[in-house]
Structures are given as C-alpha cells and as structure tokens.
Design a protein around this motif. Structure first.
Motif, short mmCIF file in Angstrom:
data_model
loop_
_atom_site.label_atom_id
_atom_site.label_comp_id
_atom_site.label_asym_id
_atom_site.label_seq_id
_atom_site.Cartn_x
_atom_site.Cartn_y
_atom_site.Cartn_z
N HIS A 34 -27.53 2.60 -0.96
CA HIS A 34 -26.26 2.28 -0.31
C HIS A 34 -25.53 3.58 -0.02
O HIS A 34 -25.27 4.39 -0.92
N LEU A 35 -25.19 3.76 1.26
CA LEU A 35 -24.52 4.98 1.67
C LEU A 35 -23.27 4.62 2.45
O LEU A 35 -23.32 3.85 3.41
N SER A 36 -22.15 5.16 2.01
CA SER A 36 -20.87 4.92 2.69
C SER A 36 -20.53 6.09 3.59
O SER A 36 -20.87 7.24 3.30
N GLY A 62 -29.61 13.32 1.23
CA GLY A 62 -30.21 12.85 -0.01
C GLY A 62 -31.59 13.45 -0.21
O GLY A 62 -32.24 13.93 0.73
N LEU A 94 -27.93 12.33 -3.82
CA LEU A 94 -27.38 11.56 -2.72
C LEU A 94 -25.93 11.98 -2.48
O LEU A 94 -25.11 11.97 -3.40
N THR A 95 -25.65 12.41 -1.27
CA THR A 95 -24.27 12.72 -0.89
C THR A 95 -23.61 11.43 -0.45
O THR A 95 -23.86 10.93 0.65
N ASN A 96 -22.78 10.89 -1.30
CA ASN A 96 -22.17 9.60 -1.02
C ASN A 96 -20.71 9.62 -1.49
O ASN A 96 -20.44 9.86 -2.66
N PRO A 97 -19.74 9.44 -0.56
CA PRO A 97 -19.96 9.12 0.86
C PRO A 97 -20.24 10.37 1.67
O PRO A 97 -19.98 11.49 1.23
N VAL A 98 -20.75 10.14 2.88
CA VAL A 98 -21.00 11.22 3.82
C VAL A 98 -20.00 11.10 4.96
O VAL A 98 -19.71 10.01 5.43
N ASP A 132 -20.75 1.32 6.34
CA ASP A 132 -21.68 1.36 5.21
C ASP A 132 -23.09 1.11 5.72
O ASP A 132 -23.30 0.31 6.64
#
Length: 804
Positions: free
Chosen positions: A435-437, A363, A348-352, A413
């Motif tokens: 959860h993705l920011s 992700g 998961l690329t977080n944050p994007v 978010d």
C-alpha cells in the motif's frame, strides 16, 4: 557445551580476523559459542563507509534464512556484532565448513555488500560411544589374535577437536587395535592376546577410553563386558561396503530409503543377524528408522533439502553371539519445487510526493526462494494498471520505481500487487500487496464554480444583508485545499470597494456594507480572490457584478409651476378661449426609473370642476368648453402628480388662473393696498422693478426698432412674463414617454404696452394652432394677490405623500 569465559575470550582474540575479498565482499571468521554483543569486526571501517551516514542510508543486515539472525549491525559504531549464541554443531552438523551468509544493504543509493561469517569449531563436545556398555560374547575356543570390532566413539566437533586416540584399560586377555579407513573413519578392534578359559573366568569388564585432540582434551569412556562362550567362528558380512540411496524431499512417511543386508555362515543362533545404528547424527535419528531384523531404513520424519541435503550413518550387523561387522549408508536428498518465493519489502518511501519524477525509486524489494537450481530462479512483476514497475538491481533485489507522473487528485492511494514466480515445474508463485499513499503538494489553484457571478439587490437595502455567495473548489488536500476568500482592492465611485461590500473568508458569502441608492449608481463590479493555504499559496479571481434595482422611494418633483413660497404664478385665460384650448402645463419629473417614474396628472380640486381638464400623461391643462360670461374670473386648480410605483408616491401643486382679456378688467389689481408690515418689502420691490424695467425698456426699444424695420412685427420682452421651459430636464431625471415637459412646439411671444403698473401684456397667436391665444400674463408676489383671491379657499401646498 559451555566452557569458561576466560577460554572464550582468549579464543576470540586468537581466531577472529577479517579478510577483504573485494570492494563489495567481506569475510569474517569467529569461534562458536561467543557471547551476545561480542564484536566480529567493524563493517564501516572495512568498507570505507562513514558511520554518520549509516543511519540515514538505512543500513541493515539481511540473511537468506530469516530465522538465523545470529548477527546484527550497530549503526552507532559500524560494528558487526554477535546477536545470539552460535552452536556450530547444531547449525551445520557434520559439515566441514560452517558458513553463514549475510548481506549489508544501504539505500540512497542502493548498495549491497556480501558478508560471509565462518563459524569455527571449538572443543565443546565430549567423545561419546553409541552405548555406554559394549557387550561381547566370545567363545573360549577363540585363538590368539582373533579380532572383535567395537563401535567407535563420536565427537560432534570437527578437525583437531574430534576423536584422535583410543586407550584400552589394562587387562589379561585383550589389546586394542585402531585402523583408519579410507573415508576417515576409524576401525576399532579388540585383539585377543591370550586365550580364554571359561572355567577360570566366565566374564570380564574393562574400559575403552576415547580422547579428542582439543585443548584442553576431552574424553569419553565405554565399559566392555566380555562373556566367554562356546565356539562361534563366523561374523556377519554385508553384501555392500557402502549403501547409497537418493530420496526426494517430498517423499511420504514410511517410505523405504534403503535395505541393508548381511549374512552369517554359521547356523542356528550363531547365524541370526540383527542390525543397529552404530553411528548416526542426532538429526537423522528423528528422520530415519532401522528395522533391526530386516535391515530396512524407513523415513519417519520430514525431509528438507534446504535444511540438509545429505545424511551419512553406519550400521552394525551382529550375530547371536556378538560377532559383528559394519557398513556405511549414504542417503542423498534431491530438491523438488516445494517452496514458493517469499517477497520481502526491505524499504518503502511512504507516502511519496506527487511531484516525484518518473523513474524515482520508492521502494526496495527482496525475493527469496529456498529451492535450488532452476526451482530457485524467480522473476517478479507488478500489475499493469499502476504507474510503477520493478527494476532488477543486485542479486535478488528489485527497485520499485515510478513509470509516470503521479497525481494525488486523481489517485491518492495505490495497492501495488507484486507477484514472484519461480521456474520450477510446476511453477510456484506468491504475491504481496504494497500500500502506497501519494502525498499532496500545492499544485492546484482554487477554481470557482462559475466564470462570473451576478448579484441583484434592491436599493435602500439594510447594511449587512447578503447579496450572493461565491464558491471555489481546490482538489488539493488539507491546508493545500483550504480556500480563503477576500476582496481585491479597488474603487467604486471613488470610494474603496471595502466600504461597499465584504466577503466572508470561510464561506464566500458577500454582504453589503452600506445601503445602496439606485439614483447614485445602478451597477458596479468587484473582484473576489480565492486563495488556498498552501506554501506557496495559489489563487484565482472572479468578477462579481452587482446590479441595484430601483424601488419607489422618490416622489414626483414638480418643476412648473414653481413651488409656492418662491414665486406666485398666475396664468391669464382669454375670455374667448374655446373648448380644448391649451391654457398651461404642469411639468414634473421622478428620480426613479421604469414604472416607478411613469407619471400621471390629476385635478383633485377646482373652482369650476367642469371648466378645465388635464392630460393624464402630458400634464397639459386645457379648457373643456368655451369660456362664458358666467364663469368666475378667478379659477384655482389643485393638481396631483402620481407615479406608478408600488406603493404610489405623489406631489401636488396649485395653479391660479384669471379669465380676462387684459389686466384693467381686474379691479382688484388696481387697488392693491399694502399692509404696514409689508411696506418695507414693497419699497424694495418697487426700486428693483423700476431699475430692471428701465434697463429692459431701453433694450426692448432697440429690439422693437429692429423688428419694425424688418418685419413690422413688434415683439417686446418684459421681466414679468412667464417663461415656460421648452425642454428642460435636470441632469438626474429622465422624460418618460415624451411627457413631463412642455413640447418645444409651444412658443410664446410677449408684447409690452407703455403705462403704469397696470400695463397689459398681449400674446400673439402661437405657432401651434392648438395653442390658446392670450393677451396678458402677470407675475406678481403672493402678497399682492391676497385680496384678489381672498374668496377662494386657502391654496394647498405642494406635498409629497403616499396614497393609502
């Protein structure tokens, strides 16, 4: 289970090998019981991958059964290594092939390589008989060649390492017979080679030895105890050679899986049959129970198709005196949809960042369902109100990609709910929230709350006083949303704008650097820039208009009569002047504006208070009544000029009037004596007067000649005549309501008579009927009138003051 490290090392060197199945599949084979850290193979080399990029591409090993983490990947070397000890018998039981399946996952781009690990058996188990002591009861009447079955030994190992031969300890009566059945099991029988004689020997003991084919060989021993009895000539017989049953994995406990049945033709004790497991896997012992009287096999543990889908066991039926037979039981476990899909977030690329383009992978999702067939087929989805979707990738992997442009200022978010549903009946599903920011980029310039700002300040303000405040909002986050204010370079009245105003960089409050003067300029504009702290910074500008309001800080300025000290002005009033006749006019201006420049005129002191009046707003001095013989020839007026400001400011001047038709009637003017101290000044004045008079007399004679020729109306000019401007205003002053200056309708013509310094000046009628006719006007130095006005109070000086 354990054996020497030297043997393990030699075995690893002999059996570990690599087979390339395809460009994306690898297969390795290793023996069981390898030490943790042992190298299985080099994945990077076998797949042609660069070891340096394995870390950046987040290479990792995944397995369908998360609890079976027997192997791992060394990112530094690319080696596929043993993580923990592998026991093939515990892992795969009696399966002929023990295969572990792994998946090598790499990102950027997503790649999936299947790795199969074949766990080979090593001879780490001894053959074990079901019972340490085998008890046989044989009648003494048994004939030579009679056969008595004995349960075979079980070796958990497979292939060459399983039991290969049996040996019977030498004895006087029995020999060993081993026969292999069609299913691969061995039928072990004791053959009576010499008749028994109960009277000679009632009991006997000897050993049965089972040896496997491993290297080195391992063996197990069982003691055979034979009791010689009277005759029992029929062994129990099963009604089926093989019993088969099928159970669903979700059957409850105490469910009867199968019932075995054997009969014995004998009667009494010889015909009573009992049942027991002769061979059963250790795992099956915890799941199934055999009733030794009825032959019922019941479920006592939890069945799991995903763990073991088939159980095989052998059952002995024995009569009261030891004769027995066996049968095989096979129980198949059928799958039911009892496992919900399990969702794993593999990456998961977080944050994007909010600048990512639609279709960007953020992700990697993996979904596992332990059920088989249609029960294990899964489809995934995300809720509809988010700009993301799942795209099927490789096998049971999905890519989580964006479907639209992200904007952190709108949504910062996201809670992405991923739902996985299988196709079983009824279908089972599970959900996982990710959860993705959204990371901010500097994509919004500051925006001022108003399109322009107006600031109002009174003149004479204190330096540093606050004029107004500007405010800009930047919806970006942290430093991208931090706003800094500054003045743009510019000029106001030729000076830098920074010499007039300053702005607080943090708050946007604008302060005055200097005190402003309304009379210099009334308004000006500046430009304020709001800049954020992003990279690169963004900015916007707004115009701030500063309006300076007037305060009453300038006293009225009297233009006529001239201030005392520069000249001494005297007006001649004819004795025949009637009431209302214009005598003179006070001209004043005020540098302020508005009501601060509204002027009013008042006579504050007069020789004869009832003789003259002054226009409240015009400043015109007129007679209130006709001039009488009793009026004093010398009249002195003190005039005050007030503005309308708060508080009011004022100025005063003195006006000297002579009531006479000609200068000869003023004896004081004929005999003016000069003091010794003024003799030098008088000489200069006489010389100047004579020079100027000579010049003007010549000029006037020429003019008179022209006038007489044209209109026969003489007009002469004289330097001493009083010239009242008709419409004079200084550049910075304004006339209010037409007042403050003489009207242009008032025109005066001067006539000169020849004679000495007592010559008369005659006035012809004004072009305006209301203008007072006058005969003479005289302009002299103040010192020449000291004696003339000696009896009048000292003349007040023109002043500027604020009334109480």
């Amino acid at each position: 289970m354990g054996f020497s490290g030297q043997f393990l090392l030699s075995f690893v060197c002999s059996f570990a090998f690599y087979i390339g199945l395809s460009a994306a599949d690898l297969s390795y084979s290793v023996p069981e019981e390898m030490r943790p850290g042992s190298i299985v193979g080099n994945v990077a080399k076998d797949l042609g991958l660069e070891v340096e990029k394995m870390s950046t591409r987040k290479a990792r090993i995944d397995t369908e059964n998360t609890h079976q983490r027997y192997c791992n990947l060394d990112l530094k070397t690319g080696n596929f290594i043993i993580r923990e000890r592998i026991d093939r018998e515990e892992l795969c039981s009696e399966k002929a092939s023990c295969l572990l399946k792994y998946e090598l996952v790499l990102e950027s781009p997503l790649e999936l390589h299947r790795i199969s690990l074949l766990v080979q058996d090593v001879n780490d188990n001894f053959p074990i008989f079901p019972k340490d002591t085998i008890k046989l009861e044989i009648q003494e009447s048994a004939v030579k060649g009679a056969r008595y079955r004995v349960n075979e030994a079980h070796d958990a190992d497979l292939g060459q390492n399983t039991v290969k031969q049996y040996t019977l300890q030498r004895n006087d009566h029995f020999v060993l017979s081993v026969r292999e059945d069609a299913d691969g099991s061995k039928n072990i029988e004791l053959v009576l080679d010499k008749e028994l004689d109960r009277e000679k020997k009632r009991e006997m003991n000897f050993a049965l030895i089972a040896v496997d084919g491993g290297n080195p060989q391992r063996s197990g021993t069982a003691n055979i105890h034979v009791t010689v009895l009277d005759a029992n000539d029929n062994a129990p017989v099963f009604d089926q050679a093989v019993y088969k049953a099928s159970l669903s994995e979700n059957v409850p406990a105490e469910t009867v899986a199968v019932v075995v049945r054997a009969t014995d033709a004998d009667e009494g004790v010889n015909g009573e049959v009992t049942y027991e497991f002769s061979r059963i896997p250790e795992r099956a012992k915890k799941i199934f129970y055999l009733n030794n009287t009825t032959g019922e096999i019941k479920v006592i543990g939890s069945l799991d198709f995903e763990s073991n889908s088939k159980y095989e066991m052998r059952i002995d039926a024995k009569d009261g005196y030891g004769l027995s037979s066996d049968s095989k039981v096979i129980i198949d476990i059928t799958d039911v949809n009892d496992n919900s899909p399990v969702i794993y977030v593999k990456s998961l690329t977080n944050p994007v960042t909010e600048s990512v383009s639609p279709g960007t992978e953020v992700g990697i999702i993996n979904v596992q369902d332990r059920d088989s067939g249609i029960n294990g087929q899964v489809h995934c989805s995300v809720q509809q109100n988010v700009p993301f979707k799942l795209v099927p990738s490789i096998k049971n992997y999905y890519s989580l990609v964006t479907t639209g442009q992200l904007d952190r200022e709108l949504v910062s978010d996201y809670n992405i709910t991923i739902t996985a549903t299988d196709e079983g009946s009824p279908p089972l599903s599970s959900s996982k929230t990710v959860h993705l920011s959204v990371a901010d980029i500097n994509d919004n310039p500051p925006v001022f709350e108003e399109q322009s700002y107006n600031a109002y300040v009174s003149e004479n303000n204190k330096p540093g006083s606050t004029l107004c405040s500007v405010s800009a909002r930047d919806p970006d986050w942290r430093q991208n949303g931090t706003v800094i204010y500054s003045l743009l370079p510019g000029e106001v009245n030729g000076a830098s704008v920074s010499s007039y105003l300053s702005v607080n960089g943090d708050t946007g409050v604008i302060h005055a650097v200097r005190s402003f003067d309304y009379e210099q300029f009334r308004s000006f504009k500046v430009h304020v820039m709001a800049r954020d702290n992003g990279s690169p910074p963004l900015s916007s500008n707004v115009t701030v208009s500063v309006f300076i309001s007037d305060v009453n800080d300038n006293s009225p300025q009297i233009l006529y009569p001239a201030p005392e000290g520069s000249s001494f002005m005297t007006e001649l009033v004819p004795k025949a002047a009637h009431g209302g006749s214009l005598v003179s006019k006070v001209i004043a201006v005020d540098a302020d504006s508005g009501q601060n420049a509204w002027l009013s005129y008042h006579i504050v002191k007069a020789t004869d208070p009832g003789l003259f009046t002054i226009g409240l707003h015009s400043g015109e001095i007129r007679t209130q009544r006709d001039i009488s013989e009793s009026d004093s020839m010398k009249q002195n007026l003190i005039v005050a000029v007030k503005d309308n400001g708060q508080p009011s400011l004022s100025a005063t001047c003195a006006m000297y009037l002579l009531i006479s038709d000609n200068l000869a009637e003023v004896p004081e003017l004929k005999d003016i004596s000069y003091d010794e101290k003024n003799s030098k000044l008088t000489s200069y004045l006489i010389i100047a007067l004579v020079s100027v008079s000579t010049f003007f007399l010549t000029f006037i004679i020429i003019i008179l000649g022209v006038r007489f020729c044209r209109r026969r109306k003489p007009r002469l000019l004289f330097d001493g005549a009083v010239a009242i401007p008709g419409a004079y205003l200084p550049p910075n002053y304004a006339d209010v309501d037409g007042t403050g200056t003489l009207r242009s309708a008032y025109n005066y013509d001067a006539y000169l008579t020849t004679g000495s310094r007592t010559s008369d000046f005659k006035f012809v009628s004004s072009y305006n009927d209301n203008t007072l006719p006058a005969d003479q006007t005289l302009k002299k130095s103040p010192t020449e009138f000291v004696d003339v006005f000696g009896d009048i109070d000292a003349s007040p000086e023109k002043d500027s003051h604020k009334p109480d």
